[in-house]
Design a protein around this motif. Structure first.
Motif, PDB file in Angstrom:
ATOM      1  N   ALA A 327      17.538 -54.032 -12.611  1.00 17.90           N
ATOM      2  CA  ALA A 327      15.867 -54.513 -12.103  1.00 17.90           C
ATOM      3  C   ALA A 327      15.588 -54.128 -10.677  1.00 17.90           C
ATOM      4  O   ALA A 327      16.523 -54.428  -9.711  1.00 17.90           O
ATOM      5  CB  ALA A 327      15.641 -55.963 -12.495  1.00 17.90           C
ATOM      6  N   PRO A 328      14.578 -53.632 -10.499  1.00 20.22           N
ATOM      7  CA  PRO A 328      14.050 -53.180  -9.044  1.00 20.22           C
ATOM      8  C   PRO A 328      14.012 -54.684  -8.461  1.00 20.22           C
ATOM      9  O   PRO A 328      13.263 -55.394  -9.040  1.00 20.22           O
ATOM     10  CB  PRO A 328      12.953 -52.412  -9.357  1.00 20.22           C
ATOM     11  N   ILE A 329      14.116 -54.643  -7.293  1.00 20.89           N
ATOM     12  CA  ILE A 329      14.043 -55.746  -6.343  1.00 20.89           C
ATOM     13  C   ILE A 329      13.150 -55.579  -4.949  1.00 20.89           C
ATOM     14  O   ILE A 329      13.573 -54.601  -4.424  1.00 20.89           O
ATOM     15  CB  ILE A 329      15.391 -56.673  -5.596  1.00 20.89           C
ATOM     16  N   PHE A 330      11.898 -56.018  -4.938  1.00 20.58           N
ATOM     17  CA  PHE A 330      11.145 -55.947  -3.604  1.00 20.58           C
ATOM     18  C   PHE A 330      11.325 -57.346  -2.785  1.00 20.58           C
ATOM     19  O   PHE A 330      11.305 -58.555  -3.209  1.00 20.58           O
ATOM     20  CB  PHE A 330       9.682 -55.956  -4.023  1.00 20.58           C
ATOM     21  N   LEU A 331      11.916 -57.091  -1.509  1.00 19.27           N
ATOM     22  CA  LEU A 331      11.957 -58.222  -0.486  1.00 19.27           C
ATOM     23  C   LEU A 331      11.032 -58.074   0.205  1.00 19.27           C
ATOM     24  O   LEU A 331      10.656 -57.357   1.288  1.00 19.27           O
ATOM     25  CB  LEU A 331      13.252 -58.037   0.115  1.00 19.27           C
ATOM     26  N   ALA A 332      10.066 -59.229   0.466  1.00 22.66           N
ATOM     27  CA  ALA A 332       8.781 -59.362   1.148  1.00 22.66           C
ATOM     28  C   ALA A 332       9.002 -59.939   2.467  1.00 22.66           C
ATOM     29  O   ALA A 332       8.947 -61.219   2.660  1.00 22.66           O
ATOM     30  CB  ALA A 332       7.952 -60.038   0.330  1.00 22.66           C
ATOM     31  N   TYR A 333       9.477 -59.070   3.424  1.00 22.06           N
ATOM     32  CA  TYR A 333       9.665 -59.619   4.844  1.00 22.06           C
ATOM     33  C   TYR A 333       8.420 -60.554   5.189  1.00 22.06           C
ATOM     34  O   TYR A 333       8.513 -61.428   5.975  1.00 22.06           O
ATOM     35  CB  TYR A 333      10.252 -58.308   5.625  1.00 22.06           C
ATOM     36  N   GLY A 334       7.235 -59.879   5.193  1.00 17.53           N
ATOM     37  CA  GLY A 334       6.047 -60.262   5.668  1.00 17.53           C
ATOM     38  C   GLY A 334       5.683 -61.578   5.285  1.00 17.53           C
ATOM     39  O   GLY A 334       5.210 -62.553   5.927  1.00 17.53           O
ATOM     40  N   SER A 335       6.067 -61.950   3.974  1.00 20.41           N
ATOM     41  CA  SER A 335       5.947 -63.251   3.409  1.00 20.41           C
ATOM     42  C   SER A 335       7.160 -64.343   3.801  1.00 20.41           C
ATOM     43  O   SER A 335       6.680 -65.449   4.313  1.00 20.41           O
ATOM     44  CB  SER A 335       6.048 -63.435   1.918  1.00 20.41           C
ATOM     45  N   ALA A 336       8.334 -63.808   4.011  1.00 22.05           N
ATOM     46  CA  ALA A 336       9.533 -64.598   4.553  1.00 22.05           C
ATOM     47  C   ALA A 336       9.293 -65.092   5.929  1.00 22.05           C
ATOM     48  O   ALA A 336       9.631 -66.076   6.351  1.00 22.05           O
ATOM     49  CB  ALA A 336      10.696 -63.888   4.281  1.00 22.05           C
ATOM     50  N   ASN A 337       8.663 -64.213   6.730  1.00 22.65           N
ATOM     51  CA  ASN A 337       8.403 -64.581   8.040  1.00 22.65           C
ATOM     52  C   ASN A 337       7.215 -65.630   8.518  1.00 22.65           C
ATOM     53  O   ASN A 337       7.030 -66.137   9.466  1.00 22.65           O
ATOM     54  CB  ASN A 337       8.204 -63.261   8.970  1.00 22.65           C
ATOM     55  N   ARG A 338       6.731 -65.822   7.366  1.00 23.83           N
ATOM     56  CA  ARG A 338       5.742 -66.848   7.449  1.00 23.83           C
ATOM     57  C   ARG A 338       5.951 -68.358   6.615  1.00 23.83           C
ATOM     58  O   ARG A 338       5.167 -68.771   5.821  1.00 23.83           O
ATOM     59  CB  ARG A 338       4.204 -66.365   6.906  1.00 23.83           C
ATOM     60  N   ASP A 339       7.227 -68.284   6.136  1.00 22.43           N
ATOM     61  CA  ASP A 339       7.557 -69.459   5.076  1.00 22.43           C
ATOM     62  C   ASP A 339       7.650 -70.764   5.910  1.00 22.43           C
ATOM     63  O   ASP A 339       8.679 -70.746   6.826  1.00 22.43           O
ATOM     64  CB  ASP A 339       9.158 -68.734   4.562  1.00 22.43           C
ATOM     65  N   PRO A 340       7.010 -71.719   5.416  1.00 21.29           N
ATOM     66  CA  PRO A 340       6.916 -73.093   6.272  1.00 21.29           C
ATOM     67  C   PRO A 340       8.208 -73.594   5.988  1.00 21.29           C
ATOM     68  O   PRO A 340       8.567 -74.724   6.762  1.00 21.29           O
ATOM     69  CB  PRO A 340       6.014 -73.856   5.764  1.00 21.29           C
ATOM     70  N   GLU A 341       9.243 -73.354   4.767  1.00 23.68           N
ATOM     71  CA  GLU A 341      10.437 -74.000   4.637  1.00 23.68           C
ATOM     72  C   GLU A 341      11.421 -73.620   5.905  1.00 23.68           C
ATOM     73  O   GLU A 341      12.599 -74.122   5.982  1.00 23.68           O
ATOM     74  CB  GLU A 341      10.882 -73.697   3.414  1.00 23.68           C
ATOM     75  N   ARG A 342      11.113 -72.430   6.699  1.00 26.87           N
ATOM     76  CA  ARG A 342      12.056 -71.989   7.657  1.00 26.87           C
ATOM     77  C   ARG A 342      11.158 -72.059   8.891  1.00 26.87           C
ATOM     78  O   ARG A 342      12.066 -72.394   9.845  1.00 26.87           O
ATOM     79  CB  ARG A 342      12.256 -70.318   7.129  1.00 26.87           C
ATOM     80  N   PHE A 343      10.295 -71.947   9.306  1.00 24.42           N
ATOM     81  CA  PHE A 343       9.415 -71.876  10.513  1.00 24.42           C
ATOM     82  C   PHE A 343       8.383 -73.031  10.610  1.00 24.42           C
ATOM     83  O   PHE A 343       7.796 -73.049   9.605  1.00 24.42           O
ATOM     84  CB  PHE A 343       8.618 -70.412  10.726  1.00 24.42           C
ATOM     85  N   THR A 344       8.316 -73.777  11.543  1.00 23.02           N
ATOM     86  CA  THR A 344       7.351 -74.696  11.748  1.00 23.02           C
ATOM     87  C   THR A 344       6.021 -74.163  12.173  1.00 23.02           C
ATOM     88  O   THR A 344       6.031 -73.329  13.075  1.00 23.02           O
ATOM     89  CB  THR A 344       7.600 -75.735  12.821  1.00 23.02           C
TER      90      THR A 344
END
Length: 422
Positions: A327-344
């Motif tokens: 299966a193709p996988i897209f990794l959405a860096y722009g979303s991860a960098n706004r993830d509240p589980e990682r960044f306050t």
């Protein structure tokens, strides 16, 4: 009418200026299967896990169903116009051991420490000279374009110097890059007549760009010159040289990646600071914040929004979902960098943010080896813009954006100014 997924909505051009509300919705399902069979991963923890997972391939030749193959029922990959022309791998589209060998051969000529410890630092005076010249050229103007007059000329001039690409060839390869990127679309508009009409131009642009790279490498093979490309062509180390096609593919990558993402980062940094006048003033008062500030700007507006060539080499269980083999996988860096589980408070700009392990340069074996140069350029460019440009004000917000979704960036950032300080 079938309701669009949050990912499809994020990819629409109308939402290019602000995809973040759709990313927020997307993160509710950290690993989300799309109608075309692609699995979009949008949360920080899951993306980091996959970036370090040997079961994830970066080689599109290993993916039986190309990413986006059924976008809007089109039945063909939206990436095919480029892939069918650029057939040889480069270091971001291959796996170990091929990747490790090629990256190992390239790093001594470009990245700096530990191979060439002074390579990046030695470029600092040149970068400062270019930045000062660009700002001096703005004297007497009341309105500037922070993209065309500032964000673009700096990194393209630097990468030409580093690689040994004649700067007079810039208008040609700039046109080819823009044309090729405009032919790529991973969203619901991919099947439109407008996008399809661009694909022939995209194919030809990559052919022309590839021919240019091959001729440049041939010239350096006959007569060595300055820069990284000549050094790679004439490599005489224990592993020998790269195959000609692979070298040409990596040349295209280096020319493109060596400036394109930095253009977007500088442009977005200016745009973001003008939207946050308190942060702009804080940086003006405390120029020492430019180093952590650039890291925060990298997180806040990711120059690479996602990556699209990865696929599963076997079934992968993650976040309660099984990504099936192939299966193709897209990794959405722009979303991860706004993830509240990682960044306050991830939607807040904090120039003093601590523990800012963003994914602006990815992670793992494909971590951007041009990161030290990009950081140097952006720190100097943004720092001097803040120091020297008097009373900058945005003319249009949001500004017009370029079409491409992966390398998201404003096409123009018009700024009214009162002048340029010495």
């Amino acid at each position: 009418m079938v309701e669009e997924t949050p990912w499809q909505q994020a990819l629409r051009y109308a939402n290019r200026a602000n995809p973040y509300p759709f990313y927020e919705e997307l993160r509710k399902t950290p690993v989300a299967r799309q109608p075309d069979g692609t699995y979009v991963v949008s949360t920080y923890r899951e993306i980091v896990a996959l970036l370090h997972d040997p079961r994830v391939s970066s080689d599109p030749r290993k993916c039986p169903v190309p990413a986006g193959a059924q976008a809007q029922g089109s039945g063909e990959s939206v990436a095919e116009p480029i892939r069918e022309v650029l057939t040889e791998p480069n270091i971001i589209t291959c796996d170990p051991p091929e990747h490790d060998r090629d990256r190992r051969m390239m790093m001594p000529h470009f990245v700096g420490p530990p191979h060439a410890p002074h390579l990046i630092s030695d470029l600092e005076p040149e970068v400062r000279r270019i930045v000062d010249g660009l700002l001096d050229d703005m004297k007497g103007k009341n309105r500037i374009d922070a993209v065309d007059e500032f964000a673009y000329p700096l990194p393209v001039t630097v990468i030409c110097k580093v690689l040994g690409v004649p700067l007079e060839d810039e208008p040609r390869f700039h046109h080819w890059i823009e044309t090729a990127l405009d032919a790529l679309d991973f969203g619901p508009e991919a099947a439109s007549e407008e996008i399809r009409s661009r694909q022939a131009g995209g194919r030809q642009a990559v052919r022309d760009f590839g021919q240019f790279a091959a001729e440049l490498l041939d010239r350096y093979a006959e007569q060595p010159g300055p820069g990284m490309l000549s050094a790679m062509v004439n490599e005489d180390g224990p592993e020998g040289g790269m195959p000609k096609g692979v070298l040409a593919s990596n040349t295209l990558l280096l020319i493109f990646a060596g400036h394109e993402t930095t253009v977007n980062l500088i442009a977005h940094s200016v745009l973001t600071l003008l939207r946050h006048p308190d942060a702009l003033e804080k940086l003006r008062r405390r120029p020492d914040l430019i180093v952590p500030g650039v890291e925060e700007l990298l997180r806040f507006e990711s120059s690479v929004q996602f990556w699209h060539t990865r696929s599963a080499l076997e079934d992968i269980d993650i976040a309660g979902i099984t990504i099936p083999k192939g299966a193709p996988i897209f990794l959405a860096y722009g979303s991860a960098n706004r993830d509240p589980e990682r960044f306050t408070d991830p939607d807040e700009l904090d120039l003093e943010r601590s523990d800012n392990q963003h994914l602006g340069f990815s992670q793992g074996i494909h971590f951007c080896f041009g990161a030290p140069l990009a950081r140097l350029e952006v720190q100097i460019a943004v720092g001097e813009f803040v120091r020297r440009v008097q009373n900058p004000r945005l003319v249009e917000d949001p500004p017009p954006y370029r079409h491409n979704q992966i390398f998201r960036g404003p096409r123009h950032v018009l700024v009214d100014i009162d002048g340029i300080r010495d």
